[in-house]
Design a protein around this motif. Sequence first.
Motif, PDB file in Angstrom:
ATOM      1  N   LEU A   1       0.420  -1.566   0.455  1.00 51.56           N
ATOM      2  CA  LEU A   1      -0.053   0.276  -0.034  1.00 51.56           C
ATOM      3  C   LEU A   1       0.573   0.819   0.162  1.00 51.56           C
ATOM      4  O   LEU A   1       0.687   1.971  -1.016  1.00 51.56           O
ATOM      5  N   GLY A   2       1.998   1.337   0.861  1.00 53.34           N
ATOM      6  CA  GLY A   2       2.916   2.739   1.287  1.00 53.34           C
ATOM      7  C   GLY A   2       3.623   2.605  -0.627  1.00 53.34           C
ATOM      8  O   GLY A   2       3.877   3.744  -1.665  1.00 53.34           O
ATOM      9  N   ASN A   3       4.030   1.642  -0.816  1.00 50.34           N
ATOM     10  CA  ASN A   3       4.857   1.722  -2.101  1.00 50.34           C
ATOM     11  C   ASN A   3       3.145   2.226  -3.375  1.00 50.34           C
ATOM     12  O   ASN A   3       3.760   3.333  -4.205  1.00 50.34           O
ATOM     13  N   VAL A   4       2.259   1.735  -3.775  1.00 48.61           N
ATOM     14  CA  VAL A   4       1.309   2.160  -4.587  1.00 48.61           C
ATOM     15  C   VAL A   4       1.292   3.548  -4.322  1.00 48.61           C
ATOM     16  O   VAL A   4       0.850   4.182  -5.528  1.00 48.61           O
ATOM     17  N   ALA A   5       0.999   4.350  -3.312  1.00 46.13           N
ATOM     18  CA  ALA A   5       0.460   5.650  -2.455  1.00 46.13           C
ATOM     19  C   ALA A   5       1.743   6.205  -2.779  1.00 46.13           C
ATOM     20  O   ALA A   5       1.729   7.060  -3.819  1.00 46.13           O
ATOM     21  N   TYR A   6       2.973   6.288  -3.370  1.00 45.01           N
ATOM     22  CA  TYR A   6       4.514   7.073  -3.493  1.00 45.01           C
ATOM     23  C   TYR A   6       4.007   6.984  -4.978  1.00 45.01           C
ATOM     24  O   TYR A   6       4.706   7.812  -5.316  1.00 45.01           O
ATOM     25  N   TRP A   7       3.527   5.543  -5.295  1.00 41.80           N
ATOM     26  CA  TRP A   7       3.805   5.402  -7.033  1.00 41.80           C
ATOM     27  C   TRP A   7       3.043   6.580  -7.939  1.00 41.80           C
ATOM     28  O   TRP A   7       2.247   7.533  -8.488  1.00 41.80           O
ATOM     29  N   LEU A   8       1.654   6.898  -7.233  1.00 42.65           N
ATOM     30  CA  LEU A   8       0.254   7.517  -7.364  1.00 42.65           C
ATOM     31  C   LEU A   8       1.152   8.726  -6.653  1.00 42.65           C
ATOM     32  O   LEU A   8       0.907   9.847  -8.384  1.00 42.65           O
ATOM     33  N   GLU A   9       1.557   9.026  -6.016  1.00 39.00           N
ATOM     34  CA  GLU A   9       2.016  10.324  -6.008  1.00 39.00           C
ATOM     35  C   GLU A   9       2.888  10.466  -7.563  1.00 39.00           C
ATOM     36  O   GLU A   9       2.711  12.624  -7.497  1.00 39.00           O
ATOM     37  N   ARG A  10       4.607  10.150  -7.608  1.00 41.06           N
ATOM     38  CA  ARG A  10       4.702   9.927  -7.946  1.00 41.06           C
ATOM     39  C   ARG A  10       4.721  10.292  -9.469  1.00 41.06           C
ATOM     40  O   ARG A  10       4.871  11.586 -10.798  1.00 41.06           O
ATOM     41  N   GLN A  11       3.560   9.784 -10.049  1.00 39.12           N
ATOM     42  CA  GLN A  11       2.343   9.371 -10.864  1.00 39.12           C
ATOM     43  C   GLN A  11       2.219  10.778 -11.409  1.00 39.12           C
ATOM     44  O   GLN A  11       2.553  12.016 -12.339  1.00 39.12           O
ATOM     45  N   GLU A  12       1.404  11.140 -10.116  1.00 33.18           N
ATOM     46  CA  GLU A  12       1.017  13.247 -10.356  1.00 33.18           C
ATOM     47  C   GLU A  12       2.072  13.539 -10.609  1.00 33.18           C
ATOM     48  O   GLU A  12       1.852  14.949 -11.082  1.00 33.18           O
ATOM     49  N   HIS A  13       3.242  14.067  -9.829  1.00 37.95           N
ATOM     50  CA  HIS A  13       3.976  14.849  -9.878  1.00 37.95           C
ATOM     51  C   HIS A  13       4.553  14.966 -11.182  1.00 37.95           C
ATOM     52  O   HIS A  13       4.687  16.214 -11.827  1.00 37.95           O
ATOM     53  N   CYS A  14       4.727  14.180 -11.673  1.00 39.78           N
ATOM     54  CA  CYS A  14       4.772  13.469 -13.385  1.00 39.78           C
ATOM     55  C   CYS A  14       3.995  14.582 -14.167  1.00 39.78           C
ATOM     56  O   CYS A  14       4.337  14.757 -15.183  1.00 39.78           O
TER      57      CYS A  14
END
Length: 87
Positions: free
Chosen positions: A71-84
């Motif tokens: 869950l933590g890795n998915v949340a940070y992956w989504l955050e990174r995608q949004e920032h990109c």
Amino acid sequence: MLGLLEACVMVPSSKPYYDADCHVTSKQFELEPVMLEGMQHCHGEDCAALLAATGIVAAASAVISGSIMVLGNVAYWLERQEHCKRS
């Protein structure tokens, strides 16, 4: 011989991760084993009960910690995608 056994549980830990393509720093979760001590002086039935309880705790910690890691890795992956997308 059972008195020499040690138990291991898995705990989630986070480490900083820098994505050079998106120019963003986030965290990446990993599982780390942690040794539980205290089984050096058990004997007989007490040791068997302690060993069974430790096995249950170790299995539960792997399931719970694994869920937290995913869950933590998915949340940070989504955050990174949004920032990109914004960059």
